[in-house]
Write a protein that holds these residues in place. Structure first.
Motif, PDB file in Angstrom:
ATOM      1  N   VAL A 132       6.350   8.666  10.967  1.00 33.57           N
ATOM      2  CA  VAL A 132       6.543   7.240  10.684  1.00 33.57           C
ATOM      3  C   VAL A 132       7.849   6.936   9.946  1.00 33.57           C
ATOM      4  N   ARG A 133       8.439   7.960   9.351  1.00 36.52           N
ATOM      5  CA  ARG A 133       9.690   7.727   8.609  1.00 36.52           C
ATOM      6  C   ARG A 133      10.868   8.395   9.286  1.00 36.52           C
ATOM      7  N   THR A 182       2.454  -1.544   4.692  1.00 39.56           N
ATOM      8  CA  THR A 182       1.312  -0.639   4.869  1.00 39.56           C
ATOM      9  C   THR A 182       1.650   0.833   4.730  1.00 39.56           C
ATOM     10  N   CYS A 183       0.590   1.612   4.514  1.00 35.43           N
ATOM     11  CA  CYS A 183       0.662   3.068   4.387  1.00 35.43           C
ATOM     12  C   CYS A 183      -0.350   3.650   5.373  1.00 35.43           C
ATOM     13  N   THR A 184      -0.117   4.836   5.857  1.00 35.86           N
ATOM     14  CA  THR A 184      -1.076   5.441   6.772  1.00 35.86           C
ATOM     15  C   THR A 184      -1.306   6.918   6.441  1.00 35.86           C
ATOM     16  N   ILE A 185      -1.056   7.291   5.202  1.00 33.86           N
ATOM     17  CA  ILE A 185      -1.089   8.701   4.829  1.00 33.86           C
ATOM     18  C   ILE A 185      -2.496   9.290   4.960  1.00 33.86           C
ATOM     19  N   CYS A 222       4.493   1.848   7.187  1.00 28.62           N
ATOM     20  CA  CYS A 222       4.217   3.072   7.958  1.00 28.62           C
ATOM     21  C   CYS A 222       3.113   2.904   8.983  1.00 28.62           C
ATOM     22  N   ILE A 269       1.681  12.811   8.237  1.00 27.91           N
ATOM     23  CA  ILE A 269       2.119  11.805   9.211  1.00 27.91           C
ATOM     24  C   ILE A 269       3.539  11.303   8.899  1.00 27.91           C
ATOM     25  N   VAL A 270       4.029  11.597   7.683  1.00 26.57           N
ATOM     26  CA  VAL A 270       5.281  10.974   7.227  1.00 26.57           C
ATOM     27  C   VAL A 270       6.456  11.189   8.203  1.00 26.57           C
ATOM     28  N   PHE A 288       0.885  -1.155   0.000  1.00 26.76           N
ATOM     29  CA  PHE A 288       0.000   0.000   0.000  1.00 26.76           C
ATOM     30  C   PHE A 288       0.934   1.220   0.000  1.00 26.76           C
ATOM     31  N   GLY A 289       0.471   2.365  -0.531  1.00 30.75           N
ATOM     32  CA  GLY A 289       1.270   3.580  -0.334  1.00 30.75           C
ATOM     33  C   GLY A 289       2.147   3.982  -1.492  1.00 30.75           C
ATOM     34  N   CYS A 290       3.191   4.725  -1.165  1.00 32.71           N
ATOM     35  CA  CYS A 290       3.950   5.470  -2.175  1.00 32.71           C
ATOM     36  C   CYS A 290       5.175   4.697  -2.682  1.00 32.71           C
ATOM     37  N   GLN A 317      11.723  12.432   0.345  1.00 31.81           N
ATOM     38  CA  GLN A 317      10.518  13.225   0.633  1.00 31.81           C
ATOM     39  C   GLN A 317      10.712  14.674   0.220  1.00 31.81           C
ATOM     40  N   MET A 340       8.189   5.010  -1.884  1.00 31.79           N
ATOM     41  CA  MET A 340       9.113   4.589  -0.818  1.00 31.79           C
ATOM     42  C   MET A 340       8.748   3.164  -0.382  1.00 31.79           C
ATOM     43  N   ASN A 341       7.429   2.945  -0.217  1.00 29.72           N
ATOM     44  CA  ASN A 341       6.990   1.625   0.209  1.00 29.72           C
ATOM     45  C   ASN A 341       7.226   0.593  -0.893  1.00 29.72           C
TER      46      ASN A 341
HETATM   47 FE1  F3S Z   1       4.530   6.587   1.760  1.00 25.90          FE
HETATM   48 FE2  F3S Z   1       2.229   6.090   2.911  1.00 25.90          FE
HETATM   49 FE3  F3S Z   1       4.438   5.860   4.265  1.00 25.90          FE
HETATM   50  S1  F3S Z   1       2.606   7.627   1.425  1.00 25.90           S
HETATM   51  S2  F3S Z   1       5.899   7.274   3.367  1.00 25.90           S
HETATM   52  S3  F3S Z   1       3.830   4.639   2.506  1.00 25.90           S
HETATM   53  S4  F3S Z   1       2.549   6.741   5.001  1.00 25.90           S
END
Ligand code: F3S
Ligand code: SAH
Ligand code: SF4
Length: 460
Positions: free
Chosen positions: A188-189, A66-69, A100, A184-185, A29-31, A220, A33-34
């Motif tokens: 979590v990063r 996972t992602c949590t954006i 994340c 939130i980045v 899930f997510g960007c 980022q 980076m993930n």
């Molecule tokens: Fe990317 Fe989602 Fe983490 S956008 S940096 S995977 S919170």
């Protein structure tokens, strides 16, 4: 100096694969980076003898990265975990959750999904094999590091399984030192850490030796690259890095994401223009066009400043393709604020935009603001913005009709195997009746245009 945590088992100490023949499935899930972290996790699992499974149903190990954006990312994860519980009751299966959301919600995952074997965070991805060993021997484990303590934990320092042989991501920084109030980045990063230019260049050279023709540099806020480094009293700049990467023999295309509009300077635009391998593409996240919203977001620029910076880059790179991110419905956004966003969007003439409805993230300052907007207002504004951007995207693509552009083949198009999907230097996808191996270039003349894709024929 780098800190290496002594006595910590790492993938390098592993000699004999212990999971030969087993299959893994990773859902990301997510960007980017993930997605890049996922490639590294896959590389580690393969170094231990595992093979990719075609689907979750066939896998011995399922990992959710996972992602949590935004909030809907959280909801999607719990829905998916629920379906895995049923799968696990039918046969032996290991389930691991990383990324994340795991970093942020470790206890919640343990409480809501007791059938998960391993929970790991964004700073200890490289420990995944050790954690799986632990789960095999001792039962479920949660291990989250609060920060990255060694450069070994950097995603690009690990073995990799890449989905696309000709194109690769290269991490240049991890974390973020900004404090955008919606985001939130940084939580979590973690804080921003830059890789040394020599590490980055070595990785790019190795990738090119493996057949990679295009790299995307990831961070980022790529403009702040190098501020935390000290190379004999000098700080390497992003502009220097672009030029150095451009010198790697055999590399055809360089992209990067994302620059922060408050930090981009003429030196970066000049390096882009003077390095032929750097593509005419810029992801330039606006977030809002209203000065008062931008101030409350802590973005560090006004609408006017944003447009001036964009103009500055365009003056160096006239054929630039520009994409952006926009948040609709930030707390307290008035109709007049939203109108300012529409005005900046109309003036900027982005080729495409990723548009998001504001989602309060617990722990971020904006989530505490008491002037949150109703879903209806946000949806109505979102639809108006999407309609405006669709119109501009179409006009930008129509302006390319009849022109001949360099494409890098990505192989047969998924929808129609008689065509290939190719990417322009600007990053636009063109479907074209031709057969050229992935990573090879061809020229195509554009014959039709839609807001989100183009069609072309091979140029004679
Ligand atoms: Fe990317 Fe989602 Fe983490 S956008 S940096 S995977 S919170
Ligand atoms: N570092 C990048 C952004 C990474 S997050 C940058 O500064 O541009 C990717 C995008 O998600 C952001 O640009 C923003 O548009 C969106 N986003 C982040 N937090 C959000 C939130 N709480 N609600 C809605 N969208 C959000
Ligand atoms: Fe989030 Fe802002 Fe950092 Fe981007 S620059 S990751 S939006 S805090």
């Amino acid at each position: 100096m780098d800190t290496i945590a002594l006595g910590m088992p790492t993938y390098k100490e592993r000699r004999i694969p212990t999971r030969s023949g087993q299959q893994y499935f990773i859902r990301t899930f997510g960007c980017q980076m993930n997605e890049h972290d996922t490639e590294r996790i896959a590389g580690l699992l393969e170094s231990d003898g595992m093979e990719p499974a075609g689907s979750a149903d066939a896998a011995d190990l399922i990992i959710l990265n996972t992602c949590t954006i935004r909030e809907n990312a959280d909801q999607k994860l719990y829905g998916y975990l629920g379906s895995l519980r049923a799968l696990k009751s039918e046969r032996p299966l290991r389930i691991a959750v990383g990324g994340c959301m795991a970093q942020k919600d470790r206890e919640v995952i343990q409480d809501r999904a007791g059938w998960v074997d391993v929970v790991f965070g964004t700073h200890n991805t490289h420990r995944v094999l050790d954690l799986l060993d632990h789960a095999d021997e001792w039962g479920p484990i949660t291990e989250i590091w609060e920060e990255t303590t060694s450069t070994e934990a950097m995603p690009s320092a690990l073995p990799t399984h890449r989905e696309t042989p000709h194109s690769a991501w290269v991490t240049i920084t991890i974390g973020c030192n900004n404090s955008c109030t919606f985001c939130i980045v940084p939580y979590v990063r973690g804080a921003e850490i830059s890789r040394r230019p020599s590490d980055i260049i070595r990785e790019v050279r190795n990738l090119v030796a493996e057949g990679v023709r295009e790299v995307t540099l990831l961070g980022q806020n790529v403009n702040s690259y190098g501020r935390d480094l000290d190379l004999n009293g000098r700080k390497p700049l992003f502009a220097d890095l672009l030029r150095q990467v451009g010198q790697v023999e055999g590399l055809r295309r360089i992209r990067f994401t994302s620059p922060h509009p408050k930090d981009i300077r003429a030196d970066v635009a000049a390096a882009m223009a003077e390095t032929p391998e750097v593509c005419e593409q810029l992801h330039f996240p606006l977030q809002s066009g209203s000065d008062s919203v931008l101030r409350r977001m802590h973005r560090g620029y006004t609408g006017e400043r944003f447009l001036a910076r964009l103009e500055m880059v365009r003056s160096h790179m006239p054929d630039l393709t520009v994409s952006t991110d926009i948040i609709v419905g930030f707390p307290g956004e008035t109709e007049a604020d939203f109108q300012d966003t529409l005005d900046v969007v109309a003036a900027a003439r982005f080729d495409s935009a990723y548009m998001f409805q504001y989602s309060p993230r617990p722990g971020t300052p904006a989530a505490e603001y008491d002037d949150q907007l109703s879903k209806e207002v946000v949806q109505e504004r979102f639809d108006r913005l999407a309609a405006l951007q669709d119109q501009i995207s179409l006009e930008k693509n129509e302006a390319l009709l009849g022109s001949t552009l360099e494409l890098m083949s990505e192989g047969p198009s998924r929808k129609d195997a008689s065509r290939l999907a190719g990417r322009t230097r600007g990053g636009k996808v063109v479907h074209c009746e031709a057969s050229v191996p992935p990573g090879e270039e061809l020229f195509a003349t554009i014959t039709s245009a839609a807001p989100h894709h183009l069609m072309g024929v091979p140029a004679s």
